[in-house]
Design a protein around this motif. Sequence first.
Motif, mmCIF file in Angstrom:
data_model
loop_
_atom_site.group_PDB
_atom_site.id
_atom_site.type_symbol
_atom_site.label_atom_id
_atom_site.label_comp_id
_atom_site.label_asym_id
_atom_site.label_seq_id
_atom_site.Cartn_x
_atom_site.Cartn_y
_atom_site.Cartn_z
ATOM 1 N N LEU A 2 0.239 -0.745 5.974
ATOM 2 C CA LEU A 2 0.727 -1.660 4.958
ATOM 3 C C LEU A 2 -0.307 -1.721 3.839
ATOM 4 C CD1 LEU A 2 1.819 -4.509 7.399
ATOM 5 C CD2 LEU A 2 3.276 -2.750 6.373
ATOM 6 N N PHE A 3 0.098 -1.421 2.611
ATOM 7 C CA PHE A 3 -0.783 -1.359 1.455
ATOM 8 C C PHE A 3 -0.534 -2.586 0.586
ATOM 9 C CE2 PHE A 3 -0.322 2.891 2.977
ATOM 10 C CZ PHE A 3 -1.481 3.565 2.644
ATOM 11 N N THR A 4 -1.587 -3.371 0.327
ATOM 12 C CA THR A 4 -1.481 -4.551 -0.519
ATOM 13 C C THR A 4 -2.522 -4.434 -1.624
ATOM 14 O OG1 THR A 4 -0.865 -5.866 1.423
ATOM 15 C CG2 THR A 4 -1.527 -7.070 -0.563
ATOM 16 N N GLU A 5 -2.069 -4.369 -2.873
ATOM 17 C CA GLU A 5 -3.018 -4.262 -3.973
ATOM 18 C C GLU A 5 -3.769 -5.581 -4.146
ATOM 19 O OE1 GLU A 5 -3.405 -2.040 -8.237
ATOM 20 O OE2 GLU A 5 -1.442 -2.846 -7.719
ATOM 21 N N THR A 6 -5.067 -5.490 -4.358
ATOM 22 C CA THR A 6 -5.901 -6.667 -4.590
ATOM 23 C C THR A 6 -5.733 -7.104 -6.049
ATOM 24 O OG1 THR A 6 -7.878 -5.515 -5.371
ATOM 25 C CG2 THR A 6 -7.589 -5.694 -2.964
ATOM 26 N N PRO A 7 -6.359 -8.200 -6.449
ATOM 27 C CA PRO A 7 -6.313 -8.584 -7.862
ATOM 28 C C PRO A 7 -6.992 -7.560 -8.786
ATOM 29 C CG PRO A 7 -6.968 -10.450 -6.516
ATOM 30 C CD PRO A 7 -6.967 -9.247 -5.625
ATOM 31 N N LEU A 8 -7.781 -6.639 -8.223
ATOM 32 C CA LEU A 8 -8.437 -5.598 -9.024
ATOM 33 C C LEU A 8 -7.582 -4.348 -8.982
ATOM 34 C CD1 LEU A 8 -12.181 -6.079 -8.017
ATOM 35 C CD2 LEU A 8 -10.832 -7.266 -9.753
ATOM 36 N N LYS A 9 -7.082 -3.946 -10.129
ATOM 37 C CA LYS A 9 -6.144 -2.828 -10.243
ATOM 38 C C LYS A 9 -6.663 -1.574 -9.556
ATOM 39 C CE LYS A 9 -2.449 -1.072 -12.306
ATOM 40 N NZ LYS A 9 -1.284 -1.123 -11.493
ATOM 41 N N GLY A 10 -5.867 -1.043 -8.633
ATOM 42 C CA GLY A 10 -6.204 0.199 -7.952
ATOM 43 C C GLY A 10 -6.937 0.029 -6.639
ATOM 44 N N ALA A 11 -7.403 -1.172 -6.338
ATOM 45 C CA ALA A 11 -8.081 -1.444 -5.063
ATOM 46 C C ALA A 11 -7.053 -2.059 -4.108
ATOM 47 C CB ALA A 11 -9.255 -2.394 -5.264
ATOM 48 N N PHE A 30 -5.186 6.293 8.657
ATOM 49 C CA PHE A 30 -5.268 7.123 7.463
ATOM 50 C C PHE A 30 -4.168 8.170 7.514
ATOM 51 C CE2 PHE A 30 -6.602 10.919 5.184
ATOM 52 C CZ PHE A 30 -6.895 10.399 3.943
ATOM 53 N N CYS A 31 -3.541 8.421 6.369
ATOM 54 C CA CYS A 31 -2.529 9.470 6.249
ATOM 55 C C CYS A 31 -2.513 9.939 4.803
ATOM 56 C CB CYS A 31 -1.155 8.934 6.655
ATOM 57 S SG CYS A 31 0.186 10.115 6.392
ATOM 58 N N GLN A 32 -2.789 11.223 4.580
ATOM 59 C CA GLN A 32 -2.812 11.759 3.214
ATOM 60 C C GLN A 32 -1.505 11.501 2.481
ATOM 61 O OE1 GLN A 32 -3.851 15.915 3.469
ATOM 62 N NE2 GLN A 32 -6.038 15.478 3.321
ATOM 63 N N LYS A 33 -0.378 11.698 3.156
ATOM 64 C CA LYS A 33 0.922 11.512 2.505
ATOM 65 C C LYS A 33 1.126 10.062 2.067
ATOM 66 C CE LYS A 33 3.395 15.262 4.789
ATOM 67 N NZ LYS A 33 4.500 15.607 5.693
ATOM 68 N N GLU A 34 0.774 9.098 2.942
ATOM 69 C CA GLU A 34 0.963 7.689 2.593
ATOM 70 C C GLU A 34 0.006 7.260 1.479
ATOM 71 O OE1 GLU A 34 1.711 4.695 5.649
ATOM 72 O OE2 GLU A 34 1.867 6.352 7.097
ATOM 73 N N PHE A 35 -1.228 7.727 1.514
ATOM 74 C CA PHE A 35 -2.163 7.406 0.445
ATOM 75 C C PHE A 35 -1.669 7.972 -0.884
ATOM 76 C CE2 PHE A 35 -4.712 5.655 3.592
ATOM 77 C CZ PHE A 35 -5.884 5.126 3.081
ATOM 78 N N SER A 36 -1.247 9.221 -0.895
ATOM 79 C CA SER A 36 -0.723 9.846 -2.112
ATOM 80 C C SER A 36 0.503 9.106 -2.633
ATOM 81 C CB SER A 36 -0.363 11.311 -1.851
ATOM 82 O OG SER A 36 -1.528 12.060 -1.627
ATOM 83 N N LEU A 40 -3.057 6.742 -4.365
ATOM 84 C CA LEU A 40 -4.464 6.690 -3.970
ATOM 85 C C LEU A 40 -4.988 8.087 -3.687
ATOM 86 C CD1 LEU A 40 -4.273 3.635 -1.540
ATOM 87 C CD2 LEU A 40 -4.544 3.661 -4.013
ATOM 88 N N LYS A 41 -6.255 8.292 -3.929
ATOM 89 C CA LYS A 41 -6.890 9.582 -3.682
ATOM 90 C C LYS A 41 -7.018 9.801 -2.177
ATOM 91 C CE LYS A 41 -10.753 12.359 -5.291
ATOM 92 N NZ LYS A 41 -11.896 12.402 -6.209
#
Length: 181
Positions: A2-11, A30-36, A40-41
């Motif tokens: 589950l990805f939740t963006e923080t108040p700082l853009k991109g984190a 970690f999963c390259q496909k999910e990060f992409s 995310l790098k």
Amino acid sequence: MLFTETPLKGAFLIDIEQRQDTRGFFARTFCQKEFSAHGLKPTIAQCNVAFNHNSGTLRGMHYQVAPATEVKLVRCTHGAIYDVIIDLRPESPTYKLHFGVELTAQNRRALYVPEMFAHGYQTLTDDAEVVYQMSEFYAPDYQRGLRYDDPAFGIEWPLPISEISEKDTCWSPFEPVLQPV
């Protein structure tokens, strides 16, 4: 995950999705496909672990400049830490703002730290262990740091500082980051 963006853009905060059964649980961290898919790098060049004896230990605030900027994925695997990032991207709407979050072995949460963010943490427990995955190899010539108590950022650490390296007490006051042309 589950990805939740923080108040700082991109984190991002990254929480695991546990698949439980009678043995316990299994989860992807970690999963390259999910990060992409989240922009995310997804590169991992190096993994490190830091063990800290005493609560109140402070490590940071560290970052690397071009051409060795790095993304970090940070997770506390034993104990608890208060993890802090500072956005050092002059073009960012959150430039010079900071964000702090508790990462613990119990919450199994990770923090995705984009390039050109300073990163540091304070241990909240004795025997805290932190695992880092980095997108680039460590390059000492491009390492930089900020003072943990620099008034330009106003970070409030949860505990008195019990341990800190000499290097981390000697960083100069904040100046805008100059990238090579």
